[in-house]
Design a protein around this motif. Structure first.
Motif, PDB file in Angstrom:
ATOM      1  N   LYS A   1       0.949  -1.184  -0.043  1.00 28.81           N
ATOM      2  CA  LYS A   1      -0.126  -0.125   0.082  1.00 28.81           C
ATOM      3  C   LYS A   1       0.882   1.336   0.162  1.00 28.81           C
ATOM      4  O   LYS A   1       0.309   2.343   0.101  1.00 28.81           O
ATOM      5  CB  LYS A   1      -0.992   0.027   1.135  1.00 28.81           C
ATOM      6  CG  LYS A   1      -1.905  -1.134   1.158  1.00 28.81           C
ATOM      7  CD  LYS A   1      -2.943  -0.871   2.235  1.00 28.81           C
ATOM      8  CE  LYS A   1      -4.023  -1.774   2.009  1.00 28.81           C
ATOM      9  NZ  LYS A   1      -5.147  -1.783   3.077  1.00 28.81           N
ATOM     10  N   THR A   2       2.313   1.187  -0.103  1.00 29.45           N
ATOM     11  CA  THR A   2       3.165   2.238  -0.062  1.00 29.45           C
ATOM     12  C   THR A   2       2.853   3.404  -1.330  1.00 29.45           C
ATOM     13  O   THR A   2       3.378   4.534  -1.138  1.00 29.45           O
ATOM     14  CB  THR A   2       4.511   1.965   0.088  1.00 29.45           C
ATOM     15  OG1 THR A   2       4.907   1.057  -0.973  1.00 29.45           O
ATOM     16  CG2 THR A   2       4.812   1.146   1.485  1.00 29.45           C
ATOM     17  N   TYR A   3       2.268   2.827  -2.316  1.00 25.28           N
ATOM     18  CA  TYR A   3       2.094   3.710  -3.486  1.00 25.28           C
ATOM     19  C   TYR A   3       1.264   4.905  -3.057  1.00 25.28           C
ATOM     20  O   TYR A   3       1.357   5.901  -3.570  1.00 25.28           O
ATOM     21  CB  TYR A   3       1.317   2.826  -4.539  1.00 25.28           C
ATOM     22  CG  TYR A   3      -0.076   2.373  -4.260  1.00 25.28           C
ATOM     23  CD1 TYR A   3      -1.108   3.285  -4.171  1.00 25.28           C
ATOM     24  CD2 TYR A   3      -0.181   1.005  -3.575  1.00 25.28           C
ATOM     25  CE1 TYR A   3      -2.366   2.906  -3.961  1.00 25.28           C
ATOM     26  CE2 TYR A   3      -1.512   0.834  -3.291  1.00 25.28           C
ATOM     27  CZ  TYR A   3      -2.636   1.443  -3.561  1.00 25.28           C
ATOM     28  OH  TYR A   3      -3.931   1.133  -3.128  1.00 25.28           O
ATOM     29  N   ILE A   4       0.438   4.802  -1.883  1.00 25.66           N
ATOM     30  CA  ILE A   4      -0.250   5.886  -1.624  1.00 25.66           C
ATOM     31  C   ILE A   4       0.355   6.862  -0.820  1.00 25.66           C
ATOM     32  O   ILE A   4      -0.048   8.132  -0.591  1.00 25.66           O
ATOM     33  CB  ILE A   4      -1.499   5.621  -0.570  1.00 25.66           C
ATOM     34  CG1 ILE A   4      -0.594   5.018   0.750  1.00 25.66           C
ATOM     35  CG2 ILE A   4      -2.447   4.516  -0.971  1.00 25.66           C
ATOM     36  CD1 ILE A   4      -1.768   4.654   1.952  1.00 25.66           C
ATOM     37  N   LEU A   5       1.667   6.798  -0.686  1.00 24.51           N
ATOM     38  CA  LEU A   5       2.478   7.807  -0.053  1.00 24.51           C
ATOM     39  C   LEU A   5       3.451   8.666  -1.071  1.00 24.51           C
ATOM     40  O   LEU A   5       3.905   9.781  -0.981  1.00 24.51           O
ATOM     41  CB  LEU A   5       3.635   7.365   0.772  1.00 24.51           C
ATOM     42  CG  LEU A   5       3.050   6.311   1.817  1.00 24.51           C
ATOM     43  CD1 LEU A   5       4.116   5.603   2.790  1.00 24.51           C
ATOM     44  CD2 LEU A   5       2.254   7.112   2.730  1.00 24.51           C
ATOM     45  N   LYS A   6       3.308   8.231  -2.420  1.00 28.11           N
ATOM     46  CA  LYS A   6       3.987   8.866  -3.239  1.00 28.11           C
ATOM     47  C   LYS A   6       3.723  10.275  -3.616  1.00 28.11           C
ATOM     48  O   LYS A   6       4.787  11.053  -3.635  1.00 28.11           O
ATOM     49  CB  LYS A   6       3.897   7.962  -4.733  1.00 28.11           C
ATOM     50  CG  LYS A   6       4.805   8.557  -5.684  1.00 28.11           C
ATOM     51  CD  LYS A   6       4.651   7.712  -6.978  1.00 28.11           C
ATOM     52  CE  LYS A   6       5.859   8.138  -7.845  1.00 28.11           C
ATOM     53  NZ  LYS A   6       5.743   7.427  -9.215  1.00 28.11           N
ATOM     54  N   ASN A   7       2.718  10.725  -3.391  1.00 28.38           N
ATOM     55  CA  ASN A   7       2.407  12.077  -3.686  1.00 28.38           C
ATOM     56  C   ASN A   7       2.831  12.949  -2.714  1.00 28.38           C
ATOM     57  O   ASN A   7       2.908  14.567  -2.766  1.00 28.38           O
ATOM     58  CB  ASN A   7       0.850  12.267  -3.720  1.00 28.38           C
ATOM     59  CG  ASN A   7       0.107  11.998  -2.233  1.00 28.38           C
ATOM     60  OD1 ASN A   7       0.579  11.432  -1.960  1.00 28.38           O
ATOM     61  ND2 ASN A   7      -1.287  12.836  -2.377  1.00 28.38           N
ATOM     62  N   LEU A   8       3.324  12.165  -1.507  1.00 25.20           N
ATOM     63  CA  LEU A   8       3.885  13.269  -0.380  1.00 25.20           C
ATOM     64  C   LEU A   8       5.560  13.586  -0.576  1.00 25.20           C
ATOM     65  O   LEU A   8       6.070  14.307   0.055  1.00 25.20           O
ATOM     66  CB  LEU A   8       3.716  12.513   0.936  1.00 25.20           C
ATOM     67  CG  LEU A   8       2.383  12.268   1.292  1.00 25.20           C
ATOM     68  CD1 LEU A   8       2.263  11.327   2.738  1.00 25.20           C
ATOM     69  CD2 LEU A   8       1.497  13.667   1.546  1.00 25.20           C
ATOM     70  N   TYR A   9       5.913  12.889  -1.639  1.00 29.05           N
ATOM     71  CA  TYR A   9       7.190  13.371  -1.892  1.00 29.05           C
ATOM     72  C   TYR A   9       7.460  14.206  -3.439  1.00 29.05           C
ATOM     73  O   TYR A   9       7.779  13.425  -4.284  1.00 29.05           O
ATOM     74  CB  TYR A   9       8.141  11.868  -2.041  1.00 29.05           C
ATOM     75  CG  TYR A   9       8.274  11.267  -0.745  1.00 29.05           C
ATOM     76  CD1 TYR A   9       9.378  11.472   0.107  1.00 29.05           C
ATOM     77  CD2 TYR A   9       7.319  10.563  -0.182  1.00 29.05           C
ATOM     78  CE1 TYR A   9       9.573  10.792   1.226  1.00 29.05           C
ATOM     79  CE2 TYR A   9       7.321   9.792   0.994  1.00 29.05           C
ATOM     80  CZ  TYR A   9       8.629  10.206   1.723  1.00 29.05           C
ATOM     81  OH  TYR A   9       8.681   9.468   3.058  1.00 29.05           O
ATOM     82  N   ASP A  10       7.121  15.291  -3.224  1.00 32.95           N
ATOM     83  CA  ASP A  10       6.814  16.111  -4.341  1.00 32.95           C
ATOM     84  C   ASP A  10       8.030  16.120  -5.513  1.00 32.95           C
ATOM     85  O   ASP A  10       7.937  15.455  -6.585  1.00 32.95           O
ATOM     86  CB  ASP A  10       6.863  17.608  -4.094  1.00 32.95           C
ATOM     87  CG  ASP A  10       5.506  17.694  -3.571  1.00 32.95           C
ATOM     88  OD1 ASP A  10       4.460  17.178  -3.864  1.00 32.95           O
ATOM     89  OD2 ASP A  10       5.647  18.865  -2.480  1.00 32.95           O
ATOM     90  N   SER A  11       9.539  16.240  -5.108  1.00 37.05           N
ATOM     91  CA  SER A  11      10.432  16.269  -5.856  1.00 37.05           C
ATOM     92  C   SER A  11      11.607  15.370  -5.555  1.00 37.05           C
ATOM     93  O   SER A  11      12.709  15.481  -6.119  1.00 37.05           O
ATOM     94  CB  SER A  11      11.187  17.565  -5.939  1.00 37.05           C
ATOM     95  OG  SER A  11      11.427  18.171  -4.666  1.00 37.05           O
ATOM     96  N   LEU A  12      11.300  14.332  -4.643  1.00 36.32           N
ATOM     97  CA  LEU A  12      12.483  13.444  -4.263  1.00 36.32           C
ATOM     98  C   LEU A  12      12.185  12.143  -4.913  1.00 36.32           C
ATOM     99  O   LEU A  12      11.173  11.537  -5.042  1.00 36.32           O
ATOM    100  CB  LEU A  12      12.311  13.123  -2.619  1.00 36.32           C
ATOM    101  CG  LEU A  12      13.272  12.344  -2.181  1.00 36.32           C
ATOM    102  CD1 LEU A  12      14.523  12.758  -2.012  1.00 36.32           C
ATOM    103  CD2 LEU A  12      12.905  11.912  -0.737  1.00 36.32           C
ATOM    104  N   THR A  13      12.890  11.997  -5.809  1.00 34.13           N
ATOM    105  CA  THR A  13      13.104  10.738  -6.749  1.00 34.13           C
ATOM    106  C   THR A  13      14.120   9.706  -6.480  1.00 34.13           C
ATOM    107  O   THR A  13      14.723   9.323  -7.505  1.00 34.13           O
ATOM    108  CB  THR A  13      13.000  11.554  -8.333  1.00 34.13           C
ATOM    109  OG1 THR A  13      14.435  11.930  -8.360  1.00 34.13           O
ATOM    110  CG2 THR A  13      11.982  12.249  -8.550  1.00 34.13           C
ATOM    111  N   ASP A  14      14.431   9.663  -5.436  1.00 34.09           N
ATOM    112  CA  ASP A  14      15.532   8.872  -4.669  1.00 34.09           C
ATOM    113  C   ASP A  14      14.931   7.288  -5.365  1.00 34.09           C
ATOM    114  O   ASP A  14      13.924   6.988  -5.185  1.00 34.09           O
ATOM    115  CB  ASP A  14      15.831   8.774  -3.462  1.00 34.09           C
ATOM    116  CG  ASP A  14      17.169   7.976  -3.134  1.00 34.09           C
ATOM    117  OD1 ASP A  14      18.187   8.438  -3.140  1.00 34.09           O
ATOM    118  OD2 ASP A  14      16.817   6.670  -2.708  1.00 34.09           O
ATOM    119  N   SER A  15      16.013   6.459  -5.975  1.00 37.79           N
ATOM    120  CA  SER A  15      15.484   5.168  -6.259  1.00 37.79           C
ATOM    121  C   SER A  15      14.942   4.159  -5.183  1.00 37.79           C
ATOM    122  O   SER A  15      14.332   3.503  -5.469  1.00 37.79           O
ATOM    123  CB  SER A  15      16.873   4.447  -7.061  1.00 37.79           C
ATOM    124  OG  SER A  15      17.695   4.230  -6.163  1.00 37.79           O
TER     125      SER A  15
END
Length: 134
Positions: A8-22
């Protein structure tokens, strides 16, 4: 702290605006890491623990949750990574001179390659070399 299951971690993606760490991207894909959030259904702030790093994203209004994340990082000797200046300011206000900031660099993951250029270089390789997909 609420632990968010990897699936379910995909729901957190929008909380990391510009952090694109692998590492964070791998967590959003459900592959690795441990994710914590202030709310399971409607998270406003979260932390992703990967190795010796805790990536914090979201807004700074969840101060109690952020204090938990800060304490978690201190107890476990984990480095906090965040691009949110309000979260950085909260850490500085709470810990004063015991809080050290540094700039962390990452590799550019948006690199394009000229395929023809690469193919021409391959033609010039000695015969004992092979091109293989890794």
């Amino acid at each position: 702290m609420i632990t968010i299951p990897l699936e379910k971690t995909y729901i957190l993606k929008n909380l990391y605006d510009s952090l694109t760490d692998s590492g964070t991207l791998s967590c959003f894909e459900g592959l690795m890491g441990t994710a914590y959030a202030d709310d399971e259904l409607n998270p406003q702030c979260c932390g992703i623990h990967l190795g010796e790093y805790l990536y914090i994203g979201g807004n700074s209004e969840s101060t109690d949750f952020l204090k938990e994340l800060f304490e978690y990082s201190i107890e476990n000797d984990i480095t906090i990574v965040t691009l949110n200046e309000d979260i950085q300011a909260l850490a500085k206000n709470l810990y004063g001179d015991n809080c050290e900031f540094t700039t962390r660099y990452q590799m550019d993951s948006h690199i394009s390659a000229d395929k023809n250029y690469l193919l021409n270089n391959i033609k010039n390789l000695p015969k004992e070399y092979d091109l293989v997909k890794i």
